[in-house]
Design a protein around this motif. Sequence first.
Motif, PDB file in Angstrom:
ATOM      1  N   ASP A 148      -9.884  17.001  24.173  1.00 14.59           N
ATOM      2  CA  ASP A 148     -11.358  17.044  24.110  1.00 14.59           C
ATOM      3  C   ASP A 148     -11.865  16.166  22.976  1.00 14.59           C
ATOM      4  O   ASP A 148     -12.859  15.446  23.127  1.00 14.59           O
ATOM      5  CB  ASP A 148     -11.854  18.480  23.874  1.00 14.59           C
ATOM      6  N   VAL A 149     -11.171  16.241  21.864  1.00 11.09           N
ATOM      7  CA  VAL A 149     -11.606  15.442  20.718  1.00 11.09           C
ATOM      8  C   VAL A 149     -11.491  13.957  21.059  1.00 11.09           C
ATOM      9  O   VAL A 149     -12.379  13.156  20.760  1.00 11.09           O
ATOM     10  CB  VAL A 149     -10.752  15.783  19.462  1.00 11.09           C
ATOM     11  N   ARG A 150     -10.408  13.599  21.736  1.00 11.62           N
ATOM     12  CA  ARG A 150     -10.227  12.185  22.098  1.00 11.62           C
ATOM     13  C   ARG A 150     -11.353  11.719  23.020  1.00 11.62           C
ATOM     14  O   ARG A 150     -11.916  10.649  22.861  1.00 11.62           O
ATOM     15  CB  ARG A 150      -8.871  11.972  22.779  1.00 11.62           C
ATOM     16  N   LEU A 151     -11.659  12.589  23.997  1.00 16.35           N
ATOM     17  CA  LEU A 151     -12.699  12.197  24.952  1.00 16.35           C
ATOM     18  C   LEU A 151     -14.050  12.052  24.244  1.00 16.35           C
ATOM     19  O   LEU A 151     -14.773  11.071  24.452  1.00 16.35           O
ATOM     20  CB  LEU A 151     -12.777  13.240  26.087  1.00 16.35           C
ATOM     21  N   SER A 152     -14.374  13.024  23.392  1.00 13.32           N
ATOM     22  CA  SER A 152     -15.700  12.941  22.753  1.00 13.32           C
ATOM     23  C   SER A 152     -15.779  11.708  21.853  1.00 13.32           C
ATOM     24  O   SER A 152     -16.818  11.040  21.809  1.00 13.32           O
ATOM     25  CB  SER A 152     -16.011  14.221  21.975  1.00 13.32           C
ATOM     26  N   ARG A 153     -14.673  11.378  21.191  1.00 12.35           N
ATOM     27  CA  ARG A 153     -14.691  10.175  20.351  1.00 12.35           C
ATOM     28  C   ARG A 153     -14.886   8.928  21.196  1.00 12.35           C
ATOM     29  O   ARG A 153     -15.594   8.000  20.828  1.00 12.35           O
ATOM     30  CB  ARG A 153     -13.365  10.043  19.608  1.00 12.35           C
ATOM     31  N   ARG A 154     -14.223   8.918  22.369  1.00  8.95           N
ATOM     32  CA  ARG A 154     -14.317   7.759  23.253  1.00  8.95           C
ATOM     33  C   ARG A 154     -15.755   7.572  23.742  1.00  8.95           C
ATOM     34  O   ARG A 154     -16.277   6.473  23.761  1.00  8.95           O
ATOM     35  CB  ARG A 154     -13.354   7.969  24.437  1.00  8.95           C
ATOM     36  N   ILE A 155     -16.362   8.714  24.115  1.00  8.59           N
ATOM     37  CA  ILE A 155     -17.746   8.625  24.612  1.00  8.59           C
ATOM     38  C   ILE A 155     -18.622   8.030  23.512  1.00  8.59           C
ATOM     39  O   ILE A 155     -19.402   7.107  23.739  1.00  8.59           O
ATOM     40  CB  ILE A 155     -18.261  10.021  25.048  1.00  8.59           C
ATOM     41  N   LYS A 156     -18.436   8.577  22.297  1.00  9.42           N
ATOM     42  CA  LYS A 156     -19.271   8.115  21.191  1.00  9.42           C
ATOM     43  C   LYS A 156     -19.051   6.618  20.947  1.00  9.42           C
ATOM     44  O   LYS A 156     -19.995   5.836  20.845  1.00  9.42           O
ATOM     45  CB  LYS A 156     -18.903   8.917  19.936  1.00  9.42           C
ATOM     46  N   ARG A 157     -17.780   6.214  20.902  1.00  9.71           N
ATOM     47  CA  ARG A 157     -17.482   4.815  20.600  1.00  9.71           C
ATOM     48  C   ARG A 157     -18.030   3.881  21.690  1.00  9.71           C
ATOM     49  O   ARG A 157     -18.707   2.900  21.408  1.00  9.71           O
ATOM     50  CB  ARG A 157     -15.960   4.623  20.480  1.00  9.71           C
ATOM     51  N   ASP A 158     -17.739   4.235  22.975  1.00  3.16           N
ATOM     52  CA  ASP A 158     -18.094   3.302  24.045  1.00  3.16           C
ATOM     53  C   ASP A 158     -19.603   3.224  24.275  1.00  3.16           C
ATOM     54  O   ASP A 158     -20.122   2.187  24.702  1.00  3.16           O
ATOM     55  CB  ASP A 158     -17.374   3.694  25.347  1.00  3.16           C
ATOM     56  N   THR A 159     -20.293   4.334  24.022  1.00  2.00           N
ATOM     57  CA  THR A 159     -21.748   4.271  24.221  1.00  2.00           C
ATOM     58  C   THR A 159     -22.414   3.599  23.023  1.00  2.00           C
ATOM     59  O   THR A 159     -23.223   2.695  23.195  1.00  2.00           O
ATOM     60  CB  THR A 159     -22.339   5.690  24.434  1.00  2.00           C
ATOM     61  N   VAL A 160     -22.012   4.011  21.811  1.00  2.00           N
ATOM     62  CA  VAL A 160     -22.692   3.479  20.625  1.00  2.00           C
ATOM     63  C   VAL A 160     -22.256   2.043  20.331  1.00  2.00           C
ATOM     64  O   VAL A 160     -23.080   1.148  20.171  1.00  2.00           O
ATOM     65  CB  VAL A 160     -22.438   4.400  19.409  1.00  2.00           C
ATOM     66  N   GLU A 161     -20.933   1.816  20.304  1.00  2.00           N
ATOM     67  CA  GLU A 161     -20.452   0.492  19.871  1.00  2.00           C
ATOM     68  C   GLU A 161     -20.372  -0.510  21.011  1.00  2.00           C
ATOM     69  O   GLU A 161     -20.439  -1.703  20.783  1.00  2.00           O
ATOM     70  CB  GLU A 161     -19.051   0.607  19.247  1.00  2.00           C
ATOM     71  N   ARG A 162     -20.171  -0.031  22.229  1.00  2.00           N
ATOM     72  CA  ARG A 162     -19.937  -0.986  23.310  1.00  2.00           C
ATOM     73  C   ARG A 162     -21.019  -0.948  24.381  1.00  2.00           C
ATOM     74  O   ARG A 162     -20.854  -1.521  25.467  1.00  2.00           O
ATOM     75  CB  ARG A 162     -18.547  -0.745  23.927  1.00  2.00           C
ATOM     76  N   GLY A 163     -22.068  -0.166  24.125  1.00  2.00           N
ATOM     77  CA  GLY A 163     -23.245  -0.148  24.980  1.00  2.00           C
ATOM     78  C   GLY A 163     -22.982   0.282  26.412  1.00  2.00           C
ATOM     79  O   GLY A 163     -23.601  -0.236  27.350  1.00  2.00           O
ATOM     80  N   ARG A 164     -22.105   1.254  26.620  1.00  2.00           N
ATOM     81  CA  ARG A 164     -21.812   1.657  27.997  1.00  2.00           C
ATOM     82  C   ARG A 164     -22.484   2.983  28.325  1.00  2.00           C
ATOM     83  O   ARG A 164     -22.866   3.747  27.444  1.00  2.00           O
ATOM     84  CB  ARG A 164     -20.304   1.739  28.194  1.00  2.00           C
TER      85      ARG A 164
END
Length: 922
Positions: A148-164
């Motif tokens: 869960d932690v991995r997924l939430s980090r991924r969501i945060k990174r890809d939406t904030v840093e990669r605009g997805r």
Amino acid sequence: MPSERRKISIDYVMDKASGPHFSGLHTPTASADANAPNHPFVIGVSGGTADSFYRGLTAEELKRVHEYNFDHPDAFDTEQLLNYVLTLKSGQSVQVPIYDFKHHQRSSDSFRQVNASDVIILEGILVFHDQRVRNLMNMRIFVDTDDDVRLSRRIKRDTVERGREVSSVLEQYAKFVKPAFDEFVLPSKKYADVIIPRGGENHVAIDLIVQHIHTKLGQHDLCKIYPNAYIIQSTFQITGMHTLIRDREISKHDFVFYSDRLIPLVVEHGLGHLPFTEKQVITPTGSMYTGVDFCKKLCGVSIVRRLQFSVLFFLYLLERFSLRACCKGIKIGKILIHRDGDDGKQLIYEKLPKDISERHVLLLDPVLATGNSANHAIELLIQKGVPESHIIFLNLISAPEGIHRVCKRFPSLKIVTSEIDVALNGEFRVIPAPTTASPPPAPPSLLPPTTSATAIPSLTCALQCPHFESCSGCTHEFNLHRPVIVDEASNFFKSLGVSDFTFDSCRLWGWRCRAKLAVRGLSENPLIGLYEEGSHNVVDIPQCKAHHPNINAAVELLRKGIRELNIEPYDEDEGTGDLRYVQMAVTTYNTALPAAERYRNGRVQVSLVWNSRNEKSSNSDKLNALANFLWRNAGPRSNLHLIHSVWANFQTSTNNIIFGNRWRHLLGERDFWEHVGGIDMSLDPSSFGQANTRAFDNLLRKLHKYVPFGASVADLYAGSGVIGLSLAATKKCRSVKCIEINKESRPSFEKSVDRLPKSIEGSISWHNADTSIDPLSWLVGSDVIVVDPPRKGLDTSLIDALRTISSHKVKPSLKGSSSNIKEEKRPWVLRERERAKEASVQVGRETVSEDPQSLPETLIYISCGWESFKEDCKALLTNKSWRLEKAHGFNFFPGTQSIEVLAVFKRSLKKKKTGKKKKKQG
Ligand SMILES: C[S@@+](CC[C@H](N)C(=O)[O-])C[C@H]1O[C@@H](n2cnc3c(N)ncnc32)[C@H](O)[C@@H]1O
């Protein structure tokens, strides 16, 4: 450790690692490429994504980018990653690509420069996937983070840093990320040396790792890490003096002489850190000289414990000669740290000048081990009002643990030392750095072992071998200095009334001086190593951590020879091929070299086990070519004199026995010498030899303590008779009989006897016999029996004879010479009298010096098989004919759960019935 400091070191690592996952760490003063160390420490961290090494997508792939699996190993350019790590390891900088996540291409005009560094961190979720990449890592860390932690980090990174969009991130996660994680990442966890639960928040684990890296950076790097640690500049003179004073065989005179030379160097260096004031003087020629005035108010304080003579003597020399000679009028104080109290650190005595708070203090302790006592003493000085910055701590030998502990706690104090050793062992004794080739001396144990110290897996004593998973040679990776079985052994002996069981460790890596390796595979790709656990697949083990480094070098040369000369490795199924096995044995006996350099410069006797009946077989040309190849490239005329000699053994049988009966000496010196147990010992390749020469030497020296001077000794399972001969030489034995089943050991015995000091007068004999046949005949007449059986333990007939020996009545006919005993008691010898005579070698006086009626009082059992030893031990003790008196363990096989045991039994003497009792009974 103060949390502030801990944070600095971690942040530093993280800071450098925060780029695209490929980072170098320079210790603060390490300079750029030119000064980069030869062997950077490579850490693989399976945790993030190795973004830098994504391949750019092709036009075709770009069209269907949503179907592209970025989490599959194929998405990465592993070849380039390999190249870059190798380049960095070789001390050159690299330009790491920058990946553009928007266009899925590598940026063509920008890159990130990574300089050669002491530590290289290679981070990426799949970094353990490729074996070649794994093999480049010195340490592998798996950061275990909850899904869960991995997924939430991924969501945060890809939406904030990669605009997805969140939905696309989730889709990608379910379709590619999670399945790839389960298929490739999770299984690679098994390759990790350290698994960190809860990721980066786990400060305890990170702290352990940081400490480990600090240790790995080596002694000079400690001085880089701690600006308050100083090591006096090493010269051959200084190393030479260390070598001498650490040698347990040094004479008192030499010890005093060399200590007296070494100590002032440390003191002078320490004095150089004292403050001074400018001073001008007029020289005899009338000119002005501007110099400095020494600091006047000085005090030398020694830390005293209940220590062995050598350490007290060091202190004495430090105080009386070095300090007083170097600093006129210095005051002397003492702090006695008593270690037997509550936690082993209780202070019981201090004698310091009243005005100590106004003085600069030179604190003296010959060995800085754990740093506990030192910290205690420093605290006391500070309590007495001495400013921390006014303390200079002087010692001759320091362990990294001690430096860490003192320097971190007291950053304004200065430590001056002359050598920093590798680490502390399980008993908190310093382990000399690898450059010190002599066996670890016995510096003082500064603290009694504590259970907590052994419970934590010790990273400083970890194997760190890339072949660990597959090779059957080592079974344990951590705490090499203290195999788990030591605790079992300690409890076992305690239950038998021996509560002072000791365990001695020696070298943890590079200890194996004798290795038998199978040669399989193909001539273009030979496999030289051990069998995989439970199979007949041979695992190639280049750079084995257990082997003496020169065995590794000789293996590599052999591999090259096999390839170049097209030698066929043996094929077990077909029985075809030429080279079946190789035995590599290292001799460290080279009197032309200083003692400290002998181990490192050991030479290798190579025995090639050839698949033919004899040297006249058709493939013998290749054998000679291979021997010549080794000799040409690493014999005495080459730059690299590595090979001592080359032998051939001929073996054609299809069983698993390694050696055949026929041996041929091909090249180099025929005799192979080693110095162990105080004697020069010759070892032919066909005879048994101990693999861990250094640890064996330790064992022999302990064994000597249990044999009285002038005793008569029977050495059963004697091999070439090393134990018996070592006792004959050191204990001036009345007689020594060595009994060995392998007749090939006889020439080694004979040559070794020739080298014994001429002053030895007792009778020494070697008998080619099977101990299990009529064992009593070997026991009677000796005071001490030494048994050193193979792993399977003692033969049952010998145990029976030992158990019943007390009831043995010596027949009058047996009086006389020992050979008479054999002839009377052993009909098979009578029948084969001539052969039996031939099979025995007798040296020394003709008269037999054992009392044919005496029965042994002492039994010394040396065991390499713990399970069989326990059984034999119980069998010997059950009818109370023997009692166990002492037991010692030795770390003969670091990396495995085997230990060597030396157990001393005493024969229980039957109490004579007293007259009183008789009367009562009557
Ligand atoms: C562990 S090695 C010890 C050799 C020697 N003590 C040393 O340290 O070099 C055991 C030796 O026992 C020998 N051996 C095995 N069974 C034997 C037997 N029944 N009688 C005599 N020797 C035997 C082996 O050949 C081998 O040399």
